[in-house]
Design an enzyme around this catalytic site. Structure first.
Site, PDB file in Angstrom:
ATOM      1  N   ASN A 268      22.185  12.274 -12.061  1.00 44.23           N
ATOM      2  CA  ASN A 268      23.309  12.090 -12.981  1.00 44.23           C
ATOM      3  C   ASN A 268      23.456  13.294 -13.903  1.00 44.23           C
ATOM      4  O   ASN A 268      24.579  13.698 -14.244  1.00 44.23           O
ATOM      5  CB  ASN A 268      23.110  10.821 -13.798  1.00 44.23           C
ATOM      6  CG  ASN A 268      23.395   9.569 -12.992  1.00 44.23           C
ATOM      7  OD1 ASN A 268      24.266   9.570 -12.127  1.00 44.23           O
ATOM      8  ND2 ASN A 268      22.678   8.496 -13.269  1.00 44.23           N
TER       9      ASN A 268
ATOM     10  N   TRP B 219       2.871   0.974   9.593  1.00 52.80           N
ATOM     11  CA  TRP B 219       2.881   1.673   8.310  1.00 52.80           C
ATOM     12  C   TRP B 219       1.497   2.078   7.813  1.00 52.80           C
ATOM     13  O   TRP B 219       1.338   2.382   6.632  1.00 52.80           O
ATOM     14  CB  TRP B 219       3.591   0.847   7.230  1.00 52.80           C
ATOM     15  CG  TRP B 219       4.981   0.458   7.574  1.00 52.80           C
ATOM     16  CD1 TRP B 219       5.434  -0.791   7.881  1.00 52.80           C
ATOM     17  CD2 TRP B 219       6.125   1.325   7.670  1.00 52.80           C
ATOM     18  NE1 TRP B 219       6.790  -0.775   8.158  1.00 52.80           N
ATOM     19  CE2 TRP B 219       7.237   0.521   8.042  1.00 52.80           C
ATOM     20  CE3 TRP B 219       6.326   2.693   7.477  1.00 52.80           C
ATOM     21  CZ2 TRP B 219       8.524   1.049   8.220  1.00 52.80           C
ATOM     22  CZ3 TRP B 219       7.603   3.211   7.658  1.00 52.80           C
ATOM     23  CH2 TRP B 219       8.678   2.395   8.024  1.00 52.80           C
TER      24      TRP B 219
ATOM     25  N   PHE C 104      -3.668  -2.282   7.577  1.00 51.15           N
ATOM     26  CA  PHE C 104      -3.470  -3.597   6.969  1.00 51.15           C
ATOM     27  C   PHE C 104      -2.099  -4.198   7.284  1.00 51.15           C
ATOM     28  O   PHE C 104      -1.995  -5.296   7.833  1.00 51.15           O
ATOM     29  CB  PHE C 104      -3.657  -3.478   5.453  1.00 51.15           C
ATOM     30  CG  PHE C 104      -3.349  -4.746   4.696  1.00 51.15           C
ATOM     31  CD1 PHE C 104      -4.018  -5.923   4.963  1.00 51.15           C
ATOM     32  CD2 PHE C 104      -2.389  -4.745   3.691  1.00 51.15           C
ATOM     33  CE1 PHE C 104      -3.736  -7.093   4.254  1.00 51.15           C
ATOM     34  CE2 PHE C 104      -2.094  -5.898   2.981  1.00 51.15           C
ATOM     35  CZ  PHE C 104      -2.772  -7.072   3.266  1.00 51.15           C
TER      36      PHE C 104
ATOM     37  N   ASP D 147       2.240   0.511  -0.241  1.00 50.48           N
ATOM     38  CA  ASP D 147       0.952   0.271  -0.893  1.00 50.48           C
ATOM     39  C   ASP D 147       0.972  -1.035  -1.694  1.00 50.48           C
ATOM     40  O   ASP D 147       0.503  -1.096  -2.824  1.00 50.48           O
ATOM     41  CB  ASP D 147       0.596   1.452  -1.800  1.00 50.48           C
ATOM     42  CG  ASP D 147      -0.884   1.466  -2.176  1.00 50.48           C
ATOM     43  OD1 ASP D 147      -1.705   1.781  -1.305  1.00 50.48           O
ATOM     44  OD2 ASP D 147      -1.210   1.144  -3.336  1.00 50.48           O
ATOM     45  N   GLY D 148       1.503  -2.066  -1.103  1.00 50.95           N
ATOM     46  CA  GLY D 148       1.684  -3.326  -1.812  1.00 50.95           C
ATOM     47  C   GLY D 148       2.975  -3.276  -2.604  1.00 50.95           C
ATOM     48  O   GLY D 148       3.014  -2.716  -3.704  1.00 50.95           O
ATOM     49  N   GLY D 149       4.056  -3.812  -2.045  1.00 50.70           N
ATOM     50  CA  GLY D 149       5.359  -3.743  -2.692  1.00 50.70           C
ATOM     51  C   GLY D 149       5.334  -4.337  -4.093  1.00 50.70           C
ATOM     52  O   GLY D 149       4.668  -5.350  -4.351  1.00 50.70           O
TER      53      GLY D 149
ATOM     54  N   THR E  22      -0.976   4.705   7.303  1.00 50.90           N
ATOM     55  CA  THR E  22      -1.031   6.167   7.316  1.00 50.90           C
ATOM     56  C   THR E  22      -2.231   6.664   8.115  1.00 50.90           C
ATOM     57  O   THR E  22      -3.359   6.213   7.901  1.00 50.90           O
ATOM     58  CB  THR E  22      -1.108   6.706   5.877  1.00 50.90           C
ATOM     59  OG1 THR E  22       0.018   6.230   5.145  1.00 50.90           O
ATOM     60  CG2 THR E  22      -1.127   8.225   5.846  1.00 50.90           C
TER      61      THR E  22
ATOM     62  N   LEU F   7      -6.700   2.886   6.509  1.00 55.93           N
ATOM     63  CA  LEU F   7      -6.834   1.467   6.202  1.00 55.93           C
ATOM     64  C   LEU F   7      -5.660   0.762   6.869  1.00 55.93           C
ATOM     65  O   LEU F   7      -4.503   0.919   6.458  1.00 55.93           O
ATOM     66  CB  LEU F   7      -6.830   1.224   4.693  1.00 55.93           C
ATOM     67  CG  LEU F   7      -6.814  -0.238   4.219  1.00 55.93           C
ATOM     68  CD1 LEU F   7      -7.884  -1.071   4.889  1.00 55.93           C
ATOM     69  CD2 LEU F   7      -6.950  -0.302   2.699  1.00 55.93           C
TER      70      LEU F   7
ATOM     71  N   ILE G 218       7.847   0.267  -2.850  1.00 53.40           N
ATOM     72  CA  ILE G 218       7.811  -0.662  -1.720  1.00 53.40           C
ATOM     73  C   ILE G 218       6.626  -0.448  -0.777  1.00 53.40           C
ATOM     74  O   ILE G 218       6.442  -1.239   0.146  1.00 53.40           O
ATOM     75  CB  ILE G 218       9.127  -0.614  -0.912  1.00 53.40           C
ATOM     76  CG1 ILE G 218       9.405   0.791  -0.370  1.00 53.40           C
ATOM     77  CG2 ILE G 218      10.283  -1.120  -1.759  1.00 53.40           C
ATOM     78  CD1 ILE G 218      10.632   0.885   0.517  1.00 53.40           C
TER      79      ILE G 218
END
Length: 424
Positions: free
Chosen positions: A369, A168, A132, A396-398, A170, A130, A394
């Site tokens: 930690n 970006w 986009f 797949d739609g931030g 994939t 896809l 951030i």
């Protein structure tokens, strides 16, 4: 009745995913980490991907009514969690094809069957994408008065002419970087018959671009400009690509101008559930590694897991993992429900993406930690897990620019019912 017991079909999916992960994914990272080039690391995954095809993991992401074996989004979340708990890059390459096919599955018509055929055959290593995101960002792609998508298409006779740059996405370039078997390219139509004052969504369309279309267009029509070097998911391919006067047959129009935006949003709402499952899987790996580390006394008289500060961090990681899973399952259930208001179906998917991805980062930091400075040793898994977790909020739609803004719009909409996702 509320019941979290897996059905026989869901158990079969979980068991198949575990078998594939233990057989093929467990040693994958140790193998591709030896390869210095990001592009070559991705290419090294092709034999593993072929095994995924043989195992039905691609066909299993296609709905049964159109030839696949998928029984719904819940089973997809189970598959994603199990594989992501073991390895992420090869897994995302497999799931990336599922996302690439989602617009086709949502907008399927019998005349589109030929585009789906390679992914139903059970042989080879076909990739789908896809396409986009653009180099300049897409958070404001539907904002009135904004430039909108910079990847454009216009109809010239019986072909669409595609121009622009994407990044970006994939799998978009395929194994040889000459194009995936199928790219669902989201673009802005510049046909002169669309009114100048039309809203941005009226111009959004989706073109299906195949390898043979690229080959027919000739040299320069499709180019990989750059393979990004990334901190995590180090064998995933999502390069910066460019289309230059790429001619695509008119029959390749998946969504006409005006119909594309809805399909894109629905595709990413389905993938939001899967990112939730990725976050759950990563947190499982984080907890397992931290728990194992806590068995050592580290110079003391008792295992450090007996120390309250360490135990509290373990408890927090475990609780986040469990709540991430249940929110993801609930979101997947609601997204496929028959509620009359689709916003009531999609809300939990948005929340699952935000919560589970943020939780994965928090859990990775808590684990480091817990371990202390030894967590920075590359011989331990914690830095890799943190690097893999960091991308979830951030991509797949931030969360900040897209997912939370979608939730904000829902919450402030007229007639919004806060608990319809639970009780209706």
């Amino acid at each position: 009745m509320i019941d979290f017991t897996l059905s026989p079909s869901q158990l079969a999916t979980r068991n198949a995913a575990r078998t594939f992960a233990s057989t093929h994914l467990l040693t994958a990272k140790a193998t591709y980490d030896q390869i210095p080039s990001h592009a070559q690391r991705f290419q090294s995954l092709q034999p593993l991907y072929e095994e995924a095809v043989k195992a039905g993991l691609i066909k299993g992401q296609i709905p049964a009514p159109i030839g696949g074996t998928s029984n719904g989004l819940i089973e997809a979340t189970i598959l994603v969690e199990e594989m992501s708990a073991v390895e992420r890059a090869a897994s995302l390459t497999i799931f990336g094809t599922g996302l690439g096919l989602t617009p086709l599955c949502l907008g399927f018509k019998p005349e589109f069957a030929e585009f789906l055929t390679p992914f139903l055959s059970g042989v080879g290593s076909p990739l789908a994408s896809l396409v986009f995101t653009e180099p300049g960002g897409v958070a404001n792609w539907l904002e009135d008065g904004a430039p909108g998508l910079q990847t454009t298409a216009y109809l010239d006779g019986d072909t669409w002419v595609l121009n622009g740059e994407k990044a970006w996405a994939t799998n978009c370039a395929g194994w040889d970087f000459q194009g995936a078997e199928l790219q669902c390219v989201v673009c802005r139509c510049t046909n002169p018959d669309i009114p100048v004052d039309a809203p941005p969504a009226a111009r959004i369309m989706i073109l299906m671009v195949r390898r043979e279309d690229i080959a027919a267009a000739g040299k320069g029509a499709f180019e990989v400009l750059k393979h990004q070097q990334v901190a995590g998911w180090t064998a995933v391919s999502g390069p910066h690509v460019k289309y230059t006067n790429l001619r695509v047959p008119a029959k390749n129009l998946l969504c006409a101008p005006g119909a594309g935006a809805t399909i894109v949003q629905m595709s990413f709402e389905m993938s939001a559930c899967l990112v939730g499952a990725m976050g759950t899987g990563i947190q499982r790996a984080i907890f397992d590694a931290a728990l194992a580390f806590s068995k050592s006394p580290r110079g003391g008289s008792v295992p450090i897991g007996d120390r309250q500060s360490v135990a509290d961090l373990l408890i927090d990681i475990k609780m986040r993992t469990e709540t991430s899973r249940y929110l993801t399952w609930k979101a997947a259930t609601k997204l496929h429900s028959d509620l009359p208001n689709y916003d009531d179906c999609r809300e939990l998917a948005l929340e699952a993406k935000v919560y589970c991805s943020d939780a994965a980062v928090k859990s990775a930091v808590d684990a480091m930690n817990l371990v202390g400075v030894s967590a920075y040793d590359l011989a331990l898994p914690f830095t890799d897990l943190l690097n893999d977790a960091m991308v979830l909020p951030i991509f797949d739609g931030g969360n900040v620019g897209i997912r939370r803004r979608a939730l904000q719009k829902l919450f402030t909409s007229e007639g919004y019912k806060p608990w319809a996702t639970c009780y209706e």
